[in-house]
Motif scaffolding. Sequence first.
Motif, short mmCIF file in Angstrom:
data_model
loop_
_atom_site.label_atom_id
_atom_site.label_comp_id
_atom_site.label_asym_id
_atom_site.label_seq_id
_atom_site.Cartn_x
_atom_site.Cartn_y
_atom_site.Cartn_z
N LEU A 19 0.96 -1.25 -0.05
CA LEU A 19 0.12 0.10 0.64
C LEU A 19 0.71 1.11 -0.20
O LEU A 19 0.01 2.03 -0.21
CB LEU A 19 -1.17 -0.37 0.75
CG LEU A 19 -2.00 -0.98 1.23
CD1 LEU A 19 -2.69 -1.09 3.02
CD2 LEU A 19 -3.11 -1.05 0.43
N GLY A 22 7.42 3.08 3.67
CA GLY A 22 8.20 4.43 3.95
C GLY A 22 9.69 4.48 4.44
O GLY A 22 10.37 3.56 3.70
N VAL A 96 -6.63 2.12 6.08
CA VAL A 96 -7.15 3.42 5.55
C VAL A 96 -7.46 3.35 3.90
O VAL A 96 -5.80 3.74 3.61
CB VAL A 96 -6.03 4.08 6.53
CG1 VAL A 96 -6.74 5.38 5.96
CG2 VAL A 96 -5.55 4.50 7.77
N GLU A 143 1.46 13.87 3.03
CA GLU A 143 1.71 11.92 2.89
C GLU A 143 1.43 11.96 4.37
O GLU A 143 0.49 10.29 4.22
CB GLU A 143 3.16 11.31 3.05
CG GLU A 143 3.87 11.94 1.43
CD GLU A 143 4.27 13.61 1.59
OE1 GLU A 143 3.79 14.86 2.45
OE2 GLU A 143 5.37 13.96 0.85
N ASN A 144 0.73 11.54 5.89
CA ASN A 144 0.96 12.00 5.95
C ASN A 144 -1.01 12.35 7.57
O ASN A 144 -1.04 12.10 8.25
CB ASN A 144 1.43 11.78 7.93
CG ASN A 144 3.08 10.82 7.38
OD1 ASN A 144 2.92 9.85 6.89
ND2 ASN A 144 4.01 11.47 8.02
N MET A 146 -4.48 10.94 5.86
CA MET A 146 -5.11 10.70 5.47
C MET A 146 -6.34 10.57 4.91
O MET A 146 -6.82 11.15 5.97
CB MET A 146 -4.79 9.20 5.05
CG MET A 146 -3.40 8.93 3.87
SD MET A 146 -2.32 6.92 4.18
CE MET A 146 -3.52 6.34 2.39
N ILE A 160 -2.16 9.86 10.01
CA ILE A 160 -0.91 7.79 10.55
C ILE A 160 0.74 8.77 10.21
O ILE A 160 0.87 9.60 10.55
CB ILE A 160 -1.21 7.32 8.86
CG1 ILE A 160 -0.72 8.04 7.80
CG2 ILE A 160 -2.62 7.33 8.78
CD1 ILE A 160 -0.25 7.30 6.71
#
Length: 339
Positions: A19, A22, A96, A143-144, A146, A160
Amino acid sequence: MAMFKPENVEDLYEIGEVLGSGHFGEVRRVRELATGTLWAGKFVKLRKTSCSLLGLERSRVEQEVEVIQALQHPNIVTLKDVFESRSEVVLILEIVSGGELFDFIAEKEMLMEDEAIEFMKQILDGLGFMHGKNIGHFDLKPENIMLSDKKAPHPQIKLIDFGLAHHFVPGEEYKSTSGTPQYIAPEVINSEPLGTAADMWSIGVITYILLSGMSPFQGHTDEDTLRNVLAVDYEFDTQCFSTTSSTAKDFIQKLLVKNPSDRLTAEESLRHPWIKPLTRQQKVNRNRSSINMKNFKKFNARRMWKRSYNMVWICNRLVRLKLLCKGSSDAPESCTPSV
Ligand code: AMP
């Protein structure tokens, strides 16, 4: 030392596609065999030796687990289980599936400020809850942020990645210089003691980008960017902010403040007139203002391109590392972005 389940995750979950990835692992869709429920499995490689460059210290993973466990909130991803083998820890997280907020917005033709504010409120709610528990995220960036389900009439924000988060104990002095240059607060760069106010700086940057499609401190190089952050060198370009309300700019100005104790807190932000208008006129102005969609789409396209470029860069670096440590047990197995 926290105990994680020693069972093999594959005995209980079917491992599916990637998905996302990182710095220290990859996140895969996993299906619980007993119930058929879908989850996200975050596979974190553990550092084999203290001088190894690859993987993460177990104590760092423990901190991430402890933080997520302490944060039961509708706008924060939840943790179901943790498994551990010799070389990795697997976090079983709520899946998510709505993608990143910025990608969702970039697909739209238009977004009024009051619609953007509905998302900001949820971000601030989650953050206020986190800060109330003396936890800082320290890596807030698009990016964090969602969405749980982008097809829902009112998509729900999920914060996230608590890989850099920190749970403060009273009286503790905490320093960290990790983060992403565009979103990092001046006190992080200066290696000063940190508090949850560092997250509020990042909220100021994210709001600025959301409204204008411009990044306030972006320079040609990371060094330039960091220098701009330290000098709080930003402005509201009249063209980029031509459709922005004055209360939105005031909101940003109260967050992009050098002294952390002078910044709005998450709770104060929720009471700022941009988020919660005090007068009819403030509400009317806000409802007439929109985000600069043309610029925002451009910003988001560049962001996506940069991400794939960074992946290639990581791969190349890994290949070089592999050549350097040929014969060493720390050498990476293959060119995957799973570090
Ligand atoms: P992280 O290392 O936690 O930042 O995760 C890396 C990437 O994996 C993220 O940027 C997301 O694309 C994806 N991801 C992380 N957590 C989840 C989740 N709970 N559900 C779906 N995708 C996720």
